[in-house]
Structures are given as C-alpha cells and as structure tokens.
Design a protein around this motif. Structure first.
Motif, PDB file in Angstrom:
ATOM      1  N   GLN A  37      -4.864  11.982  -9.901  1.00 18.14           N
ATOM      2  CA  GLN A  37      -4.650  10.340  -9.654  1.00 18.14           C
ATOM      3  C   GLN A  37      -5.679   9.500 -10.552  1.00 18.14           C
ATOM      4  O   GLN A  37      -5.366   8.873 -10.960  1.00 18.14           O
ATOM      5  CB  GLN A  37      -4.860  10.014  -8.362  1.00 18.14           C
ATOM      6  N   GLU A  41      -4.872   6.949 -13.176  1.00 10.68           N
ATOM      7  CA  GLU A  41      -5.400   5.718 -13.268  1.00 10.68           C
ATOM      8  C   GLU A  41      -6.033   5.037 -14.354  1.00 10.68           C
ATOM      9  O   GLU A  41      -6.010   3.958 -14.871  1.00 10.68           O
ATOM     10  CB  GLU A  41      -6.597   5.716 -12.011  1.00 10.68           C
ATOM     11  N   ARG A  68       7.010   8.045  -3.208  1.00  3.12           N
ATOM     12  CA  ARG A  68       6.884   7.375  -1.913  1.00  3.12           C
ATOM     13  C   ARG A  68       7.074   8.118  -0.659  1.00  3.12           C
ATOM     14  O   ARG A  68       7.838   9.214  -0.709  1.00  3.12           O
ATOM     15  CB  ARG A  68       7.935   6.240  -1.639  1.00  3.12           C
ATOM     16  N   GLU A  73       4.498   5.623   5.499  1.00  2.75           N
ATOM     17  CA  GLU A  73       4.298   4.212   5.358  1.00  2.75           C
ATOM     18  C   GLU A  73       4.749   3.494   6.794  1.00  2.75           C
ATOM     19  O   GLU A  73       4.086   2.630   7.311  1.00  2.75           O
ATOM     20  CB  GLU A  73       5.377   3.661   4.205  1.00  2.75           C
ATOM     21  N   ALA A  86      -1.656   0.156   1.846  1.00  2.00           N
ATOM     22  CA  ALA A  86      -1.677  -0.457   0.395  1.00  2.00           C
ATOM     23  C   ALA A  86      -1.901   0.679  -0.422  1.00  2.00           C
ATOM     24  O   ALA A  86      -1.335   0.614  -1.673  1.00  2.00           O
ATOM     25  CB  ALA A  86      -2.372  -1.608   0.480  1.00  2.00           C
ATOM     26  N   ALA A  87      -2.888   1.353  -0.045  1.00  2.00           N
ATOM     27  CA  ALA A  87      -3.405   2.250  -0.944  1.00  2.00           C
ATOM     28  C   ALA A  87      -2.383   3.431  -1.271  1.00  2.00           C
ATOM     29  O   ALA A  87      -2.229   3.679  -2.545  1.00  2.00           O
ATOM     30  CB  ALA A  87      -4.708   3.090  -0.409  1.00  2.00           C
ATOM     31  N   ARG A  89       1.125   2.952  -1.027  1.00  5.67           N
ATOM     32  CA  ARG A  89       1.931   2.363  -1.984  1.00  5.67           C
ATOM     33  C   ARG A  89       1.751   2.066  -3.247  1.00  5.67           C
ATOM     34  O   ARG A  89       2.576   2.340  -4.188  1.00  5.67           O
ATOM     35  CB  ARG A  89       2.343   0.991  -1.177  1.00  5.67           C
ATOM     36  N   GLN A  90       0.512   1.841  -3.547  1.00  5.02           N
ATOM     37  CA  GLN A  90      -0.114   1.706  -4.871  1.00  5.02           C
ATOM     38  C   GLN A  90       0.112   2.868  -5.620  1.00  5.02           C
ATOM     39  O   GLN A  90       0.250   2.714  -7.045  1.00  5.02           O
ATOM     40  CB  GLN A  90      -1.614   1.108  -4.694  1.00  5.02           C
ATOM     41  N   ILE A  91      -0.036   3.933  -5.135  1.00  2.00           N
ATOM     42  CA  ILE A  91       0.041   5.406  -5.770  1.00  2.00           C
ATOM     43  C   ILE A  91       1.509   5.454  -6.599  1.00  2.00           C
ATOM     44  O   ILE A  91       1.686   5.777  -7.839  1.00  2.00           O
ATOM     45  CB  ILE A  91      -0.258   6.314  -5.044  1.00  2.00           C
ATOM     46  N   SER A  92       2.631   5.045  -5.810  1.00  2.00           N
ATOM     47  CA  SER A  92       3.768   5.330  -6.363  1.00  2.00           C
ATOM     48  C   SER A  92       4.288   4.135  -7.295  1.00  2.00           C
ATOM     49  O   SER A  92       5.195   4.245  -7.996  1.00  2.00           O
ATOM     50  CB  SER A  92       4.943   5.303  -5.316  1.00  2.00           C
ATOM     51  N   GLU A  93       3.356   3.108  -7.419  1.00  2.00           N
ATOM     52  CA  GLU A  93       3.941   1.796  -8.379  1.00  2.00           C
ATOM     53  C   GLU A  93       2.999   1.589  -9.566  1.00  2.00           C
ATOM     54  O   GLU A  93       3.074   0.855 -10.257  1.00  2.00           O
ATOM     55  CB  GLU A  93       3.686   0.530  -7.189  1.00  2.00           C
ATOM     56  N   MET A  94       2.022   2.599  -9.505  1.00  2.07           N
ATOM     57  CA  MET A  94       1.125   2.360 -10.732  1.00  2.07           C
ATOM     58  C   MET A  94       1.692   2.622 -12.201  1.00  2.07           C
ATOM     59  O   MET A  94       1.476   1.773 -13.099  1.00  2.07           O
ATOM     60  CB  MET A  94       0.245   3.798 -10.799  1.00  2.07           C
TER      61      MET A  94
END
Length: 288
Positions: A37, A41, A68, A73, A86-87, A89-94
């Motif tokens: 990750q 990032e 996801r 969730e 939020a953390a 969800r952010q992983i799958s949306e980067m």
C-alpha cells in the motif's frame, strides 16, 4: 506525461518463510499498513492514475486488499467508526488498479514483460512491491522529473557501502548534473574492488517501451530467470539511460532486518505510539 505504473509482486518471498507461505510478503505490515500500500501511495502521489500489478500463486490477498469489502464497510458504518471507514474506502479509490498473473516465475524481467499490452507505446514507471522509500518528494515523482528533461529511461540510485555492493546491481556512469548520471553500463553484484561506483539500483525505474524488446532478447540466466538488469544492459548499449541518486531513505522489505528497522522508523513517526516506543527503546538500550 507518465500516468501508468507497473508493480511486480509475484515472487514467493522465501526469505520470509514461514510467514510468506500463505501471506504475500508485500502484504506484511509496516506498523498497520501493508507494504504494497505504501508503494501504491507513492505512485499515486507521483501523478500515476493507472497501475498494473504482476502477481502469482498465493497473492490473492493483494487483490482483495485493493478491492472493496462491503461487509466490512457495513460493519464499520453500524459501529460509527467513520475514520476507519474512510481509510478502507480510500484504499480501493486511490487509482485504477489492474492485475495480471505471471504464469511461471521466470525473473523480474519476465514479470515486466507482462505489462507490454497494458502500457502500449507509453513510458511507464516500475516500482518494486517489496521496497518502500521515504522521501519528501516521492521518488517516482523525482524520476519522472528527470524523464521529462531527457525523455529517456531513468533508474533510481542509492549510495551503498562498498563492502555491500556484491548484493546489488551497480552503475558505471558519469555525473552530468547534481545527482544525475549518464549510465554507460550496469554491473550485477560486483566485488567491491571491481565496482565502478557505489551507486546501486534501488527498485524504482522509468522505462520507455523499448525495454520489452530488450527483455525478449535477454538470455535466461540462473534458474532460467530473465533478469531485468541484463535487459537494461542491452538497452543502454543502444540508447541513453540516466540514473538519479534520489533524496530519500530506502527500506528493503525483502530483508528481515530492514523490515524490522522500517517498522521502528515508521512507528516513531506516529503520534499515537512514538513516545511509548521511544521509552521502550531507551529501556532496551540501557540493558545492552
């Protein structure tokens, strides 16, 4: 503009057995975040929007991590754990993350070859999935800036003690600007007395599509593996390649001792645990 990256993550991780038997080494956590990750990032912070991961048998956990998890969730929503929700969800949306399977483990060069159809005729970044680099400006971004100047392949370089050079691929080159090198050749794992420099390849690259032809022409080495460094030697023989002695600290998560050091270094940056860890380190150090 470089928007695509390739992250090879197919190896068995034998240096981390038995942990790596069922858990990809790239998923080993640095504090509470999987190693890979941090790599993703870095790519995203460098302007990358499209990532292809090369994975192999036993690496399904990597796919699941970047997908996801609606059940989780829902549970976090019901528990009103908004920060945790939020953390994850952010992983799958980067970024747009894709996966391809390296059918047979035949070396890093072979792994990179699986990206040819995905990147097409575009230049692209390569970030090794077991290498994390701390830097104020992401190292991939630093390499992209050099590429934008020369429009030729660029390799990240790290200064290494001469006594340790027999573990690395090392460049033979000329410094043409501060920390920027025009590379003449690559020497794999040289004896310290024979090394042309102490600048080692550090797990980050910018390639043009010409690397794929060089991989095809690379003769398999030990164990039938196609080494990326050998393909790069073919490439540098016919076109310019550059090296950047980057600003940052590299952590080789493939090494057990470096993995432990990385966990300590990252934990010391965390406000929620830094003071307790410092106190523990001082307590341990006093007994040594």
């Amino acid at each position: 503009m470089i928007t695509k990256a390739v992250i090879p993550a197919a190896g068995f991780g034998t240096r981390f057995l038995p942990a790596a038997k069922s858990q990809p080494k790239e998923m080993l956590p640095i504090v509470d975040t999987p190693t890979i990750q941090y790599v993703v990032e870095e790519a995203v912070a460098s302007g990358i929007t499209d990532i292809l991961m090369i994975i192999g048998k036993g690496k399904r956990a990597i796919e699941e991590h970047f997908d996801r998890n609606t059940d989780l969730e829902r549970e976090l929503t019901e528990q009103r754990k908004t920060a945790e929700l939020a953390a994850i969800r952010q992983i799958s949306e980067m970024a747009n993350i894709h996966f391809v399977w390296q059918k047979t483990l035949r070396g890093l060069g072979d792994a990179i070859s699986y990206a040819q159809c995905h990147v097409g005729n575009e230049p692209f970044a390569v970030l090794l999935g077991d290498t994390v680099i701390e830097a104020s400006t992401p190292v991939t971004r630093q390499l992209i800036e050099v590429y934008e100047r020369y429009h030729e392949p660029v390799v990240a370089l790290e200064a290494v003690e001469y006594s340790r050079l027999d573990r690395y691929g090392v460049i033979d080159g000329t410094e043409i600007a501060p920390k920027q090198y025009l590379i003449r050749d690559f020497i794999e794992k040289p004896a310290p007395a024979e090394a042309p420099s102490n600048l080692a390849i550090a797990g980050r690259y910018i390639f043009t599509p010409g690397i794929f032809d060089c991989i095809v022409r690379t003769t398999p080495g030990k164990g039938g593996e196609i080494q990326l460094t050998d393909a790069m030697r073919l490439m540098v023989a016919t076109q310019a390649m550059y090296g950047l002695h980057f600003d940052g600290i590299r952590h080789d998560i493939g090494s057990k001792i470096d993995f432990l050091k990385a966990n300590i270094a990252f934990a010391l940056q965390r406000p929620d645990m830094a003071e307790d860890l410092k106190a523990y380190i001082k307590e341990i150090a006093a007994k040594l």
